[in-house]
Design a protein around this motif. Sequence first.
Motif: not given
Lengths: 258, 328
Positions: A6, A8, A63, A94, A96, A99, A118, A121, A126-129, B119, B121
């Motif tokens: 993935l 971005k 995306v 969009a 999180l 997405t 990663g 980003s 966010g560090g959550v995808i 959410l 963040v």
Amino acid sequence: MKIIVLVKEVPDTYGDRKLDLETGLADRAANDAVPDEIGERALEVALTYADKNADTEIVVMSVGPNTVPGTLRKALAMGAASAVHVMDDALMGADLGLTGEVLAAAIRRTGFDLVLAGNLSTDGSGGVIPSIVAELLGVPAATNLSSVEISEGAVAGVRAVENGSVNVRADLPAVVSITEALPDARFPNFKGIMAAKKKPFETLTANDLGINAEDESKGRSIVVAVSERPARAAGVKIIDEGDAASQLADFLVQNRLV
Amino acid sequence: MSDFPADSILVLAEVSPTGTVQKSAAALIGAAAQVGSPIALVVASPGQAADAAAIVATFGATRVLVAEAADVATSLTVPGADALAAAARLVAPEAVLISNSIEGRDVAARFAARTHSALAVDAVNVSRDDEGIVAHHSVYGGSYNVDSAASTGPLVITIRQGAIDARAEGQPLVAEALEVVSSGAAAATITGHTEATVAANRPELRGAAKVVSGGRGLGSEEKFVLVEQLADTLGAAVGASRAAVDAGYIPQTSQVGQTGVSVSPQLYVALGISGAIQHRAGMQTAKTIVAINKDAEAPIFEIADFGVVGDLFAVVPQLIDAIEARKK
Ligand SMILES: Cc1cc2nc3c(=O)[nH]c(=O)nc-3n(C[C@H](O)[C@H](O)[C@H](O)COP(=O)(O)OP(=O)(O)OC[C@H]3O[C@@H](n4cnc5c(N)ncnc54)[C@H](O)[C@@H]3O)c2cc1C
Ligand SMILES: Cc1cc2nc3c(=O)[nH]c(=O)nc-3n(C[C@H](O)[C@H](O)[C@H](O)COP(=O)(O)OP(=O)(O)OC[C@H]3O[C@@H](n4cnc5c(N)ncnc54)[C@H](O)[C@@H]3O)c2cc1C
């Protein structure tokens, strides 16, 4: 092994990044769009594995808007076999959750043994995808890895956390996210750039993936206010002629910082 | 029907693998108390949860839900997400607050995806308006303030570590066991862990009032000790640029910037750091910035309140002596 990476596309961090004060969305015209460095490092992990394991297929996926093909072409030139781009006006801005849903649907459609992403980003941060995607795909997530060992059927690594580190392992299929402790990506060479032009490149819409971006039953994150903070101004600058330390100590004392 | 208050804010109190309640829990409960009734959830290995619950009550949780899970120490994220889902079903909160730590983010991600919740963040604060809970973010290195909310349902918010100063008044312990049905979601296995050794008397970087950071200009791991010496003189935490981390002078957890920690201290001292935009993104909201750099053109001077153009190896030892002298 089939690995989906993935990647971005983000505004170049070497410029001053801007938010649109009307919509709260990233102002994409303000900076060059570039592949996020951490996504390129994730691709490097996949390419390094493929260098030693001929039976590896690497798909890059992203995306985003109509500039994203540039980012994906670069990834193909570096050595990925094919690319998937999800582009749809309905996905503009969009959040999180949306997405993550789109990526999970595209990943499921493409098929995978391992998803590499990663950890964070440089724009949304966010560090959550990766974990959202793992949850939706029903597979384990090994996130924030500062070292990765891919083997037939499993992945292991060291997960760096605030107060130490954790050794983790997961059976494949799985989602992994990496940190910038892993090496920088290789540069595409001329041969790669030429080859990239002929590699499979798929463009999908939300509809192709069965995603309804307007589903109001789902909670979405919405921006309710945006403001810009005034830029900082420079203060005093002195050249050390032997007494700078003493002047600085006085400044700290005056400002009650000692 | 839930017998929890309508303004319940569910807080996931972070507990270490060895059962210690993390400092972030006090800040999360402090934030929750500003906007509603803080209900805490503690997820821990059997035998460790009771002590943790007692501590969480002293931070101001009006009720504490306690989930003991045999697999918290061996299974990554999923036990926490399962417990949080059970707690949210019981409490029906207006918002869920979780630390924006690596583990906290993962739990928040799985929980939000599973429950189709919005959410938010890396929030630096929370408030309430007519329509509900609002999260406040500081984005693009503090250049913008953004407020966000949920279109519908509870807002799941991860809170930046060290960003919240508010603390709630301690409450008598009202604990209840939470029954958690495992989701069966596949999880990664934890096969071992190593705790980092931290200098006992030095403040933690996140949330520190003073930070002294060193960059590539320090030149070696041995010479980086100078950064630590100035930090100790000032009672400051130690930070670094990515170049210093890449060169192996200091572990990655000390990296300040875009892809490291964001700090907002009273005082930030940059030693041998050029002030690349990605570094500035993590520190330019500091109240006072001091820079020492031998290059008069270094961009760090554009944002420094007090800049010294000079050799840090000459200036810093003198500065330490000068501060010690003024302290007497
Ligand atoms: C300043 C800012 C703040 C934001 N805050 C929020 C918020 O609080 N809540 C919210 O719901 N949305 C928020 N968004 C929107 C959110 O950033 C986007 O939904 C984004 O597409 C994904 O989030 P991320 O960049 O934070 O991903 P992260 O979770 O940080 O990304 C981790 C990894 O996932 C992969 N990845 C992420 N996005 C993509 C993609 N589009 N294509 C391919 N791979 C990808 C990459 O490998 C990446 O390295 C924000 C956006 C901006 C610009
Ligand atoms: C996607 C991305 C993310 C990034 N994230 C981060 C991040 O989170 N944090 C971060 O810091 N960087 C980050 N960077 C890297 C950033 O671009 C810079 O490379 C980095 O900040 C430089 O570190 P530095 O200032 O220590 O080194 P340099 O830029 O090499 O500066 C060293 C400075 O030390 C000075 N110096 C040398 N010797 C002395 C002396 N004896 N006395 C006084 N001064 C001296 C020099 O004049 C120079 O200004 C990121 C980059 C990218 C592309």
